[in-house]
Enzyme design. Structure first.
Site, mmCIF file in Angstrom:
data_model
loop_
_atom_site.group_PDB
_atom_site.id
_atom_site.type_symbol
_atom_site.label_atom_id
_atom_site.label_comp_id
_atom_site.label_asym_id
_atom_site.label_seq_id
_atom_site.Cartn_x
_atom_site.Cartn_y
_atom_site.Cartn_z
ATOM 1 N N ASP A 107 54.884 66.325 5.520
ATOM 2 C CA ASP A 107 55.796 65.174 5.493
ATOM 3 C C ASP A 107 55.974 64.604 4.093
ATOM 4 O O ASP A 107 56.980 63.972 3.777
ATOM 5 C CB ASP A 107 55.273 64.053 6.402
ATOM 6 C CG ASP A 107 55.632 64.276 7.871
ATOM 7 O OD1 ASP A 107 55.000 63.635 8.719
ATOM 8 O OD2 ASP A 107 56.542 65.095 8.139
ATOM 9 N N TYR A 132 65.498 65.982 -5.751
ATOM 10 C CA TYR A 132 65.828 67.148 -6.581
ATOM 11 C C TYR A 132 66.717 66.693 -7.729
ATOM 12 O O TYR A 132 67.626 67.354 -8.127
ATOM 13 C CB TYR A 132 66.504 68.213 -5.735
ATOM 14 C CG TYR A 132 65.574 68.870 -4.723
ATOM 15 C CD1 TYR A 132 66.028 69.806 -3.824
ATOM 16 C CD2 TYR A 132 64.228 68.538 -4.671
ATOM 17 C CE1 TYR A 132 65.172 70.389 -2.905
ATOM 18 C CE2 TYR A 132 63.370 69.111 -3.763
ATOM 19 C CZ TYR A 132 63.844 70.041 -2.883
ATOM 20 O OH TYR A 132 63.002 70.616 -1.974
ATOM 21 N N HIS A 157 46.065 57.142 -10.892
ATOM 22 C CA HIS A 157 44.921 58.035 -11.058
ATOM 23 C C HIS A 157 43.738 57.398 -10.341
ATOM 24 O O HIS A 157 43.496 56.187 -10.484
ATOM 25 C CB HIS A 157 44.574 58.235 -12.531
ATOM 26 C CG HIS A 157 43.268 58.953 -12.733
ATOM 27 N ND1 HIS A 157 43.002 60.190 -12.189
ATOM 28 C CD2 HIS A 157 42.143 58.603 -13.419
ATOM 29 C CE1 HIS A 157 41.783 60.572 -12.531
ATOM 30 N NE2 HIS A 157 41.235 59.639 -13.272
ATOM 31 N N HIS A 209 39.551 58.448 -8.484
ATOM 32 C CA HIS A 209 38.500 59.423 -8.220
ATOM 33 C C HIS A 209 38.192 59.387 -6.723
ATOM 34 O O HIS A 209 37.042 59.434 -6.304
ATOM 35 C CB HIS A 209 37.239 59.092 -9.038
ATOM 36 C CG HIS A 209 37.423 59.306 -10.503
ATOM 37 N ND1 HIS A 209 36.381 59.422 -11.371
ATOM 38 C CD2 HIS A 209 38.529 59.411 -11.258
ATOM 39 C CE1 HIS A 209 36.837 59.600 -12.603
ATOM 40 N NE2 HIS A 209 38.147 59.593 -12.542
ATOM 41 N N HIS A 269 37.917 66.820 -12.619
ATOM 42 C CA HIS A 269 38.190 65.418 -12.969
ATOM 43 C C HIS A 269 38.646 64.668 -11.721
ATOM 44 O O HIS A 269 37.844 64.013 -11.066
ATOM 45 C CB HIS A 269 39.224 65.364 -14.094
ATOM 46 C CG HIS A 269 39.529 63.965 -14.547
ATOM 47 N ND1 HIS A 269 40.443 63.665 -15.518
ATOM 48 C CD2 HIS A 269 39.033 62.773 -14.149
ATOM 49 C CE1 HIS A 269 40.496 62.359 -15.687
ATOM 50 N NE2 HIS A 269 39.656 61.791 -14.868
HETATM 51 O O1 LIG Z 1 38.319 59.176 -15.368
HETATM 52 C C1 LIG Z 1 37.953 58.102 -15.833
HETATM 53 C C2 LIG Z 1 36.614 57.982 -16.478
HETATM 54 O O2 LIG Z 1 35.954 59.222 -16.374
HETATM 55 C C3 LIG Z 1 38.844 56.902 -15.756
HETATM 56 O O3 LIG Z 1 39.916 57.225 -14.866
HETATM 57 C C4 LIG Z 1 38.105 55.679 -15.198
HETATM 58 O O4 LIG Z 1 37.626 56.000 -13.946
HETATM 59 C C5 LIG Z 1 39.066 54.492 -15.109
HETATM 60 O O5 LIG Z 1 39.163 53.994 -16.395
HETATM 61 P P1 LIG Z 1 39.971 52.663 -16.751
HETATM 62 O O6 LIG Z 1 41.353 52.757 -16.109
HETATM 63 O O7 LIG Z 1 39.205 51.485 -16.184
HETATM 64 O O8 LIG Z 1 40.012 52.671 -18.255
#
Ligand SMILES: O=C(CO)[C@@H](O)[C@H](O)COP(=O)(O)O
Length: 229
Positions: free
Chosen positions: A119, A226, A94, A96, A168
């Protein structure tokens, strides 16, 4: 325990700032040991330049900390929902990252405008809806994972190893943590290209399906991801 996986997850986390995907601590990578069902994830709020492999936190699939002195990432519950639902996932990221997060904030999926996208990701990269107030109040991170699972269940989720959560940011996944990071880098690049593509030509259309098919299947094979691995 899981020293090798901790090292792998640590090294994958360190690739996020290397590839410009995170500012401060805005992001996290995890990996799973399918034999034990234990997950290794980045600690919450720790600067990347101070982080070590020993800081990685081990949790079970219910989110209980099994090893580690630091708190697991605040997004741990999202990672766990995905691991529980999708057996082929070996690593999850994850971030940003700015271009992908801009598409998420705009509430738009990323169309496939070219072969770079095709790709790696088959079709439009989806943007899933906002959580309701009830879902947020009940369990924000867990329900973010539940929403992603709802969207991808009964699909070839490894053929589309990325999703945008509206307002998000992106989550990506792969066969292992490094593969998940690779897909996070690709996502950010195709998000940038697609945004510029629409700036250059607001009437741009997605790439022809035959071109998308050619590129995806040439790289992954007709049966790859798959469920046949
Ligand atoms: O989306 C968020 C906060 O809004 C999180 O994804 C932080 O950006 C990362 O948090 P930690 O992994 O350091 O707890």
């Amino acid at each position: 325990m899981l020293e090798e996986l901790k090292k792998e997850v640590y090294e994958a986390n360190m690739l996020l700032p290397k590839y410009g995907l995170v500012t401060f601590t805005w992001g996290n990578v995890s990996g799973i040991d399918r034999e034990s069902g234990l997950v290794v994830i980045k600690p919450s709020g720790v600067d990347y330049d101070k982080m070590t492999a020993d800081d990685m936190v081990v949790v079970d699939l219910e989110g209980n900390r099994v090893e580690g002195n630091l708190n697991p990432s605040s997004d741990t519950a999202t990672h766990l929902e995905l691991y529980k639902a999708f057996p082929d996932m070996g690593g999850i990221v994850h971030t940003h990252s700015p271009w992908a997060t801009s598409w998420a904030q705009a509430g738009r999926g990323i169309p496939c405008y070219g072969t770079t996208h095709a790709d790696y990701m088959y079709g439009e990269i989806p943007c899933v809806r906002n959580l309701t107030k009830e879902e947020i109040d009940e369990a924000y991170e867990k329900n973010t994972g539940v929403l992603i699972v709802e969207h991808f269940k009964d699909t070839e989720y490894m053929a589309m190893p990325a999703v945008l959560c509206k307002n998000h940011g992106p989550f990506t996944w792969g066969t292992d943590p490094h593969n998940a990071v690779h897909n996070a880098v690709v996502l950010e690049e195709v998000a940038k290209m697609a945004a510029r593509c629409e700036m250059i030509n607001p009437d741009v259309k997605p790439a022809p399906q035959e071109l998308q098919d050619k590129h995806y299947y040439r790289k992954h094979g007709k049966d790859a991801y798959y469920g046949q691995g």
